[in-house]
Design an enzyme around this catalytic site. Sequence first.
Site, PDB file in Angstrom:
ATOM      1  N   ARG A  27       0.595  -1.349  -0.016  1.00 15.46           N
ATOM      2  CA  ARG A  27       0.155  -0.051  -0.003  1.00 15.46           C
ATOM      3  C   ARG A  27       0.958   1.403  -0.120  1.00 15.46           C
ATOM      4  NH1 ARG A  27      -2.054  -3.491  -1.305  1.00 15.46           N
ATOM      5  NH2 ARG A  27      -3.923  -4.596  -0.546  1.00 15.46           N
ATOM      6  N   SER A  36      -9.939   1.724   3.666  1.00 14.59           N
ATOM      7  CA  SER A  36      -9.178   1.404   4.747  1.00 14.59           C
ATOM      8  C   SER A  36      -8.595   2.611   5.546  1.00 14.59           C
ATOM      9  CB  SER A  36      -8.197   0.257   4.750  1.00 14.59           C
ATOM     10  OG  SER A  36      -8.723  -1.069   4.161  1.00 14.59           O
ATOM     11  N   GLU A  42      -3.551   4.370   6.332  1.00 19.26           N
ATOM     12  CA  GLU A  42      -3.407   4.196   5.009  1.00 19.26           C
ATOM     13  C   GLU A  42      -3.901   5.274   4.197  1.00 19.26           C
ATOM     14  OE1 GLU A  42      -4.509   0.179   3.469  1.00 19.26           O
ATOM     15  OE2 GLU A  42      -5.349   0.820   1.779  1.00 19.26           O
TER      16      GLU A  42
HETATM   17  C1  LIG Z   1     -15.397   1.497  -0.358  1.00 16.00           C
HETATM   18  C2  LIG Z   1     -13.855   1.542  -0.542  1.00 16.00           C
HETATM   19  C3  LIG Z   1     -13.017   0.470  -0.708  1.00 16.00           C
HETATM   20  C4  LIG Z   1     -11.756   0.498  -0.938  1.00 16.00           C
HETATM   21  N1  LIG Z   1     -11.104  -0.866  -0.979  1.00 16.00           N
HETATM   22  C5  LIG Z   1      -9.861  -0.846  -1.526  1.00 16.00           C
HETATM   23  C6  LIG Z   1      -9.218  -2.114  -1.600  1.00 16.00           C
HETATM   24  O1  LIG Z   1      -9.850  -3.119  -1.460  1.00 16.00           O
HETATM   25  N2  LIG Z   1      -7.601  -2.136  -1.894  1.00 16.00           N
HETATM   26  C7  LIG Z   1      -6.989  -0.984  -1.972  1.00 16.00           C
HETATM   27  O2  LIG Z   1      -6.026  -0.997  -2.109  1.00 16.00           O
HETATM   28  N3  LIG Z   1      -7.901   0.328  -1.859  1.00 16.00           N
HETATM   29  C8  LIG Z   1      -9.091   0.092  -1.598  1.00 16.00           C
HETATM   30  N4  LIG Z   1      -9.636   1.629  -1.315  1.00 16.00           N
HETATM   31  C9  LIG Z   1      -8.810   2.695  -1.324  1.00 16.00           C
HETATM   32  C10 LIG Z   1      -8.739   3.288  -2.806  1.00 16.00           C
HETATM   33  O3  LIG Z   1      -9.736   3.055  -3.666  1.00 16.00           O
HETATM   34  C11 LIG Z   1      -7.324   2.983  -3.446  1.00 16.00           C
HETATM   35  O4  LIG Z   1      -5.985   3.395  -2.517  1.00 16.00           O
HETATM   36  C12 LIG Z   1      -7.253   3.747  -4.732  1.00 16.00           C
HETATM   37  O5  LIG Z   1      -6.092   3.287  -5.475  1.00 16.00           O
HETATM   38  C13 LIG Z   1      -7.100   5.177  -4.623  1.00 16.00           C
HETATM   39  O6  LIG Z   1      -7.195   5.890  -5.872  1.00 16.00           O
HETATM   40  P1  LIG Z   1      -7.765   7.479  -6.208  1.00 16.00           P
HETATM   41  O7  LIG Z   1      -7.668   7.450  -7.772  1.00 16.00           O
HETATM   42  O8  LIG Z   1      -9.085   7.607  -5.594  1.00 16.00           O
HETATM   43  O9  LIG Z   1      -6.702   8.103  -5.681  1.00 16.00           O
HETATM   44  P2  LIG Z   1      -7.029   9.368  -4.282  1.00 16.00           P
HETATM   45  O10 LIG Z   1      -7.661   8.957  -3.261  1.00 16.00           O
HETATM   46  O11 LIG Z   1      -7.371  10.442  -5.248  1.00 16.00           O
HETATM   47  O12 LIG Z   1      -5.344   9.732  -4.009  1.00 16.00           O
HETATM   48  C14 LIG Z   1      -4.878   8.757  -3.277  1.00 16.00           C
HETATM   49  C15 LIG Z   1      -3.125   9.287  -3.380  1.00 16.00           C
HETATM   50  O13 LIG Z   1      -2.829   9.035  -4.703  1.00 16.00           O
HETATM   51  C16 LIG Z   1      -2.352  10.196  -5.445  1.00 16.00           C
HETATM   52  N5  LIG Z   1      -2.632  10.039  -6.715  1.00 16.00           N
HETATM   53  C17 LIG Z   1      -3.878  10.039  -7.184  1.00 16.00           C
HETATM   54  N6  LIG Z   1      -3.649   9.914  -8.524  1.00 16.00           N
HETATM   55  C18 LIG Z   1      -2.361  10.269  -8.831  1.00 16.00           C
HETATM   56  C19 LIG Z   1      -1.627  10.076 -10.142  1.00 16.00           C
HETATM   57  N7  LIG Z   1      -2.134  10.206 -11.494  1.00 16.00           N
HETATM   58  N8  LIG Z   1      -0.529  10.440 -10.127  1.00 16.00           N
HETATM   59  C20 LIG Z   1       0.462  10.466  -8.746  1.00 16.00           C
HETATM   60  N9  LIG Z   1      -0.390  10.447  -7.519  1.00 16.00           N
HETATM   61  C21 LIG Z   1      -1.631  10.262  -7.735  1.00 16.00           C
HETATM   62  C22 LIG Z   1      -2.976  11.180  -4.388  1.00 16.00           C
HETATM   63  O14 LIG Z   1      -2.310  12.411  -4.709  1.00 16.00           O
HETATM   64  C23 LIG Z   1      -3.051  10.688  -3.156  1.00 16.00           C
HETATM   65  O15 LIG Z   1      -1.655  10.862  -2.474  1.00 16.00           O
HETATM   66  C24 LIG Z   1     -10.870   1.434  -0.980  1.00 16.00           C
HETATM   67  C25 LIG Z   1     -11.628   2.562  -1.111  1.00 16.00           C
HETATM   68  C26 LIG Z   1     -13.098   2.831  -0.765  1.00 16.00           C
HETATM   69  C27 LIG Z   1     -13.711   4.060  -0.536  1.00 16.00           C
END
Ligand SMILES: Cc1cc2nc3c(=O)[nH]c(=O)nc-3n(C[C@H](O)[C@H](O)[C@H](O)COP(=O)(O)OP(=O)(O)OC[C@H]3O[C@@H](n4cnc5c(N)ncnc54)[C@H](O)[C@@H]3O)c2cc1C
Length: 293
Positions: free
Chosen positions: A158, A207, A278
């Site tokens: 992660r 998480s 996380e």
């Molecule tokens: C209901 C639910 C269930 C979930 N289940 C899981 C799971 O099973 N496993 C898991 O790993 N995660 C899970 N997550 C967490 C989340 O979905 C993941 O961490 C996902 O990868 C985040 O992606 P995002 O685009 O929403 O990033 P954001 O939440 O928008 O950003 C997260 C981080 O990534 C950075 N970031 C985003 N895009 C970029 C880019 N293009 N370049 C550089 N940095 C970037 C942001 O600046 C920030 O630091 C869950 C979330 C929810 C709400």
Amino acid sequence: MTENVALSRYTTLGTGGPARWFAEPASVEELVERLAWAAGEGLPVAVVGLGSNLLVADEGFPGLALKLGGELAKAEAVDGRLVAGGGAPLAVCLHRARAAELGGIEFVCAIPGTVGGAVWMNAGAYGGDIAGVLERALVADARGARWLTPEELGLRYRSSGLRHGQVVAQADLRLEPRPVADIKATVAEMQARRKEAQPTNKRTFGSVFKNPEHELTAGRMLEACSLRGYRIGGAQISPKHANFIENAGGATSADAVALIVEARRRAREQFGVQLQPEVQLLGAIEIPALDPS
Ligand SMILES: Cc1cc2nc3c(=O)[nH]c(=O)nc-3n(C[C@H](O)[C@H](O)[C@H](O)COP(=O)(O)OP(=O)(O)OC[C@H]3O[C@@H](n4cnc5c(N)ncnc54)[C@H](O)[C@@H]3O)c2cc1C
């Protein structure tokens, strides 16, 4: 570029203040241009993906927030791989792969984020993670863009070695031939497991804590600390799964932070474990260190 854009609209928890500057670059060239502008102004930069693991300070983010659009949010299956912009939703990637009868990324059905956010977090579920399928990523900064290997990205549990100001503009994921019916069956099974165990119809950011090196997961540990349903202001620990914080109505990021602080305190007191967040923090949010005793 727009000034003072509310980031609460872009996070799944629905909290957080405005970004001082906000831009939606649609190509790698535009992205590098924006990054160079911010570097010239001495501003911090952060990308907002789908905000599904993001807690933004109520005071906002005093820099440039980027939301990748246009070419940077598209995905297609090409020659047995998935070629996806950093802003492409994982759900779209899964859809494109399935339409081409290619599997290997079914686990993303559980992760409501973008490709870039998933690389940044090395997101994973049900035994799969991005490190296991990523061939290479195009990473942009103020000087330009270059391809990095998974090793160069420093993918771990992660997390990655990426820093704010480095933006995942594109990622190529390895796929394998798989019948559509098998893909659908795997996805249905994963989604059913997810629905059973986690709050899927609430505003959360996934998480809260990484799982510690302990026989108990973070969720089980917090459940044992009697935190299920515990509420501060408008935020509450999910009654269904204690490693989730829900916006129960009118929550602020400060409410969520107060829950994080309380949960860490109790886990430390009861299990001697320091839980590590996380969730990614943006803006002036500090999780105070636990005292050494
Ligand atoms: C209901 C639910 C269930 C979930 N289940 C899981 C799971 O099973 N496993 C898991 O790993 N995660 C899970 N997550 C967490 C989340 O979905 C993941 O961490 C996902 O990868 C985040 O992606 P995002 O685009 O929403 O990033 P954001 O939440 O928008 O950003 C997260 C981080 O990534 C950075 N970031 C985003 N895009 C970029 C880019 N293009 N370049 C550089 N940095 C970037 C942001 O600046 C920030 O630091 C869950 C979330 C929810 C709400």
